[in-house]
Design an enzyme around this catalytic site. Structure first.
Site, PDB file in Angstrom:
ATOM      1  CG  PHE A 135       5.880 -30.967 -23.002  1.00 18.17           C
ATOM      2  CD1 PHE A 135       5.137 -29.879 -23.453  1.00 18.17           C
ATOM      3  CD2 PHE A 135       5.456 -31.637 -21.886  1.00 18.17           C
ATOM      4  CE1 PHE A 135       4.005 -29.463 -22.786  1.00 18.17           C
ATOM      5  CE2 PHE A 135       4.317 -31.232 -21.209  1.00 18.17           C
ATOM      6  CZ  PHE A 135       3.586 -30.142 -21.652  1.00 18.17           C
ATOM      7  CB  CYS A 136       9.167 -34.220 -28.596  1.00 21.29           C
ATOM      8  SG  CYS A 136       9.591 -35.598 -27.538  1.00 21.29           S
ATOM      9  CG  HIS A 137      11.923 -28.632 -28.679  1.00 25.88           C
ATOM     10  ND1 HIS A 137      12.190 -29.197 -27.462  1.00 25.88           N
ATOM     11  CD2 HIS A 137      11.699 -27.322 -28.448  1.00 25.88           C
ATOM     12  CE1 HIS A 137      12.136 -28.268 -26.523  1.00 25.88           C
ATOM     13  NE2 HIS A 137      11.840 -27.123 -27.092  1.00 25.88           N
ATOM     14  CG  MET A 141      12.037 -38.040 -25.877  1.00 22.22           C
ATOM     15  SD  MET A 141      11.801 -39.438 -24.742  1.00 22.22           S
ATOM     16  CE  MET A 141      10.186 -40.000 -25.223  1.00 22.22           C
ATOM     17  CD  GLU A 142      13.293 -36.608 -31.397  1.00 24.73           C
ATOM     18  OE1 GLU A 142      12.595 -35.576 -31.403  1.00 24.73           O
ATOM     19  OE2 GLU A 142      14.062 -36.882 -30.447  1.00 24.73           O
ATOM     20  CG  ASP A 154      -0.108 -54.427 -37.690  1.00 25.26           C
ATOM     21  OD1 ASP A 154      -1.221 -54.820 -37.283  1.00 25.26           O
ATOM     22  OD2 ASP A 154       0.060 -53.907 -38.815  1.00 25.26           O
TER      23      ASP A 154
END
Length: 162
Positions: A80-82, A117-118, A132
């Site tokens: 639901f992130c734009h 969120m970004e 990693d």
């Protein structure tokens, strides 16, 4: 009486829904997130001696690139992130104490919704990239905590962004 918070990604029936931001004002938004990477003592010492380079290449440089790419693709990872026009990304990675890397991701946009969120995605993907690149040395590397340090713009400001 204080207004009660509600979950914004649920509709009136409790089903998942993307927030409609069309009625919001376009404003400058920024967010700062961080994530830590903690190494076993012997691994941290080896990384310090190598200048944070591994057989796979420059660890910090690769993590910065991965984190930046993740910021730009957050909307593809989190339902639901734009999709947002990203005006700026800054990822800083440095030692915090003897055994821990601190990764900061600062993101800016001018839009109707924020970039928390970004920033969180950029910081955590950079941390995953460090893992990693270093896992051949040890699987006892610990990621986290990941957290939002601050945001500006929108309804509420939070914490520190710079």
């Amino acid at each position: 009486m204080a207004k009660r918070s509600t979950l914004t990604h649920l509709d009136d029936q409790g089903r998942p829904a993307m927030v409609d931001v069309s009625g919001k004002a376009v404003t400058a938004r920024q967010a700062l997130a961080e994530c830590r990477v903690r190494f076993p003592a012997e691994v941290a010492a080896q990384l310090r001696r190598s200048g944070l380079r591994s057989a796979k290449g420059g660890i910090v440089d690769t993590a910065v690139i991965a984190g930046t790419m993740a910021v730009k693709r957050t909307h593809e990872l989190i339902p639901f992130c734009h999709p947002l026009p990203i005006d700026g990304v800054r990822i800083a990675i440095d030692w915090h104490g003897e055994r821990e890397l601190r990764i900061e991701c600062a993101v800016r946009t001018t839009h109707r919704t924020g970039v928390e969120m970004e920033a969180l995605t950029g910081a955590t993907v950079a941390a995953l990239t460090v893992y990693d690149m270093c896992k051949a040395l040890s699987h006892a590397i610990v990621l986290g905590p990941a957290k939002l340090a601050g945001k500006r713009g929108g309804k509420r400001d939070f914490g520190q962004v710079g």
